[in-house]
Design an enzyme around this catalytic site. Sequence first.
Site, PDB file in Angstrom:
ATOM      1  N   ARG A 242      -9.106  73.984  39.017  1.00 46.00           N
ATOM      2  CA  ARG A 242     -11.103  73.919  39.378  1.00 46.00           C
ATOM      3  C   ARG A 242     -11.812  73.247  38.779  1.00 46.00           C
ATOM      4  O   ARG A 242     -11.948  72.938  36.968  1.00 46.00           O
ATOM      5  CB  ARG A 242     -11.459  74.327  40.555  1.00 46.00           C
ATOM      6  CG  ARG A 242     -10.354  74.859  41.720  1.00 46.00           C
ATOM      7  CD  ARG A 242     -10.834  75.810  42.280  1.00 46.00           C
ATOM      8  NE  ARG A 242     -10.311  77.022  42.981  1.00 46.00           N
ATOM      9  CZ  ARG A 242      -9.368  77.190  43.096  1.00 46.00           C
ATOM     10  NH1 ARG A 242      -8.604  77.994  42.341  1.00 46.00           N
ATOM     11  NH2 ARG A 242      -7.899  77.468  44.203  1.00 46.00           N
ATOM     12  N   LYS A 269     -11.144  81.466  41.387  1.00 40.09           N
ATOM     13  CA  LYS A 269     -11.719  81.835  42.367  1.00 40.09           C
ATOM     14  C   LYS A 269     -10.432  83.223  43.784  1.00 40.09           C
ATOM     15  O   LYS A 269     -10.746  83.956  44.153  1.00 40.09           O
ATOM     16  CB  LYS A 269     -11.460  80.272  42.962  1.00 40.09           C
ATOM     17  CG  LYS A 269     -11.435  80.975  44.945  1.00 40.09           C
ATOM     18  CD  LYS A 269     -11.605  79.547  45.553  1.00 40.09           C
ATOM     19  CE  LYS A 269     -12.472  79.496  46.868  1.00 40.09           C
ATOM     20  NZ  LYS A 269     -12.360  78.199  47.691  1.00 40.09           N
ATOM     21  N   HIS A 332     -13.257  67.481  41.305  1.00 45.04           N
ATOM     22  CA  HIS A 332     -13.271  67.806  42.413  1.00 45.04           C
ATOM     23  C   HIS A 332     -11.542  67.293  42.886  1.00 45.04           C
ATOM     24  O   HIS A 332     -10.592  67.354  42.983  1.00 45.04           O
ATOM     25  CB  HIS A 332     -13.443  68.009  43.408  1.00 45.04           C
ATOM     26  CG  HIS A 332     -13.126  69.791  43.507  1.00 45.04           C
ATOM     27  ND1 HIS A 332     -11.539  70.225  43.963  1.00 45.04           N
ATOM     28  CD2 HIS A 332     -12.862  71.659  43.915  1.00 45.04           C
ATOM     29  CE1 HIS A 332     -11.132  71.276  44.734  1.00 45.04           C
ATOM     30  NE2 HIS A 332     -12.256  71.893  44.212  1.00 45.04           N
ATOM     31  N   ARG A 335      -7.676  67.258  41.657  1.00 45.93           N
ATOM     32  CA  ARG A 335      -7.024  68.411  42.401  1.00 45.93           C
ATOM     33  C   ARG A 335      -6.140  67.678  44.378  1.00 45.93           C
ATOM     34  O   ARG A 335      -4.933  67.511  44.047  1.00 45.93           O
ATOM     35  CB  ARG A 335      -7.581  69.122  42.844  1.00 45.93           C
ATOM     36  CG  ARG A 335      -7.593  70.106  41.705  1.00 45.93           C
ATOM     37  CD  ARG A 335      -8.698  71.484  41.759  1.00 45.93           C
ATOM     38  NE  ARG A 335      -8.324  71.724  42.720  1.00 45.93           N
ATOM     39  CZ  ARG A 335      -7.466  73.159  43.469  1.00 45.93           C
ATOM     40  NH1 ARG A 335      -6.900  72.714  41.986  1.00 45.93           N
ATOM     41  NH2 ARG A 335      -7.464  73.822  43.571  1.00 45.93           N
ATOM     42  N   HIS A 358      -3.463  77.637  45.266  1.00 44.28           N
ATOM     43  CA  HIS A 358      -4.475  78.103  46.608  1.00 44.28           C
ATOM     44  C   HIS A 358      -3.226  79.161  46.715  1.00 44.28           C
ATOM     45  O   HIS A 358      -3.066  79.854  48.506  1.00 44.28           O
ATOM     46  CB  HIS A 358      -4.060  76.623  47.807  1.00 44.28           C
ATOM     47  CG  HIS A 358      -4.249  75.839  47.270  1.00 44.28           C
ATOM     48  ND1 HIS A 358      -4.326  74.591  47.707  1.00 44.28           N
ATOM     49  CD2 HIS A 358      -5.780  75.544  47.128  1.00 44.28           C
ATOM     50  CE1 HIS A 358      -5.530  73.556  47.746  1.00 44.28           C
ATOM     51  NE2 HIS A 358      -6.240  74.658  47.257  1.00 44.28           N
ATOM     52  N   TYR A 368       1.489  90.139  41.107  1.00 45.87           N
ATOM     53  CA  TYR A 368       3.109  89.983  40.188  1.00 45.87           C
ATOM     54  C   TYR A 368       3.318  88.820  40.801  1.00 45.87           C
ATOM     55  O   TYR A 368       4.360  88.332  40.162  1.00 45.87           O
ATOM     56  CB  TYR A 368       3.730  91.164  41.387  1.00 45.87           C
ATOM     57  CG  TYR A 368       3.685  92.550  41.072  1.00 45.87           C
ATOM     58  CD1 TYR A 368       4.137  93.208  40.062  1.00 45.87           C
ATOM     59  CD2 TYR A 368       2.698  93.225  42.221  1.00 45.87           C
ATOM     60  CE1 TYR A 368       3.727  94.374  39.818  1.00 45.87           C
ATOM     61  CE2 TYR A 368       2.255  94.487  41.198  1.00 45.87           C
ATOM     62  CZ  TYR A 368       3.223  95.245  40.243  1.00 45.87           C
ATOM     63  OH  TYR A 368       2.760  96.439  40.356  1.00 45.87           O
TER      64      TYR A 368
END
Length: 401
Positions: A242, A269, A332, A335, A358, A368
């Site tokens: 991002r 995020k 952006h 992406r 995402h 993990y």
Amino acid sequence: MKLSDVTLRRVKATDKPQKFADGGGLYLYVAPTGGKLWRMDYRFEGKRKTLSFGAYPAVGLKDARARREEAKGQIAAGIDPGAHKKAAKEAARADTDSAFEIVAREWFDRQKDGWAESHAGKIMARLERDIFPVVGGRPVRDITAPMLLEALRRIESRGAVDTAHRALQTCGQVFRYAIATGRAEHNIAADLKGALPPVRGGHFASVKEPAAVGGLLRAIDAYTGNVIVRAALRIAPYVLVRPVELRRAEWAEFNLDANEWRIPATRMKMRELHIVPLARQVREILAELHQYTGGGRYLFPSMRANTATISDVTLLAALRRLGYGKDEMTVHGFRSMASTLLNEKGYNRDWIEKQLAHGERDTVRASYNFAQYLPERRKMMHEWADYLDELRGQSLSGTKV
């Protein structure tokens, strides 16, 4: 004898408490400390009770008498005025505690630790700017759908339809929290589904045709502005992060021996450590950039101060300078450009989504899963970088430049 304003003004404190009666149970209590309080003695259900009306002169004689008559009327109606006053105070306090702004800030405080700082800042700024001024002071349970829609229409009226949708989503989360904490019974945000116009486009503008991507990359290479801005634009297509994650990149996050960039969870995020495999092309750009900013904290420091980074506006302005309009390319958009082309080339969608961060919303599992598909992603990112170089070397007709 009833009291008069002249008498009240002449009252002086003594070393003992004093009472000056006005009739009907009403009197002025004068404490040795000088305080003057209106009180009323009454009996209810056989018990002697006292009611307070406030301090003199803030509450004048006329107001005190009016409150006495109101209390006498309540007694005649079988209502204990003291209990009624207490209940009214508790109701007012409950209304304050359940005001939308209070509930929203409480919800926000419980959620913010799971968000990136930039994401949290955007949510609170949206609430403070657009929602609180309209419904912030109202109890959540009293807010109606038209009231909330009024706030959203104001956002929509300035052309920020996407922001209006995001604000509605946030309000829905606040209402759900209010229901869970017993301060509301219904999520009125859900009633506004379909009330806002759809967001046009649905994605950030980006170049996606292979030949056009090549043209964009060549244009970036030819950028003659600030070297730090040029480096950020050159790296952006290769790393899939991002804009805010790119702009705030720190040298300490890079391990060139391991060929990876590890972005800490606090900057992501989704609050999950994110690994970006570094292709040869990225390492070459970093080596050039290190000559300019390697002695500081940030890869892309602000031109005004090394303690801050370049802004999204700075990068956007550079794209505009290269001739790309707002409907053609955004920062952006790198992406979505990568996502589209990688999917078209047949790469596993899970690898792509993981590299775009995402991923996992379950913070326990996310802790993990930061290395999930890492070998596959390393291969994909290196092949992606080579593919970009291939596109850079082609003209719009598909021939080599």
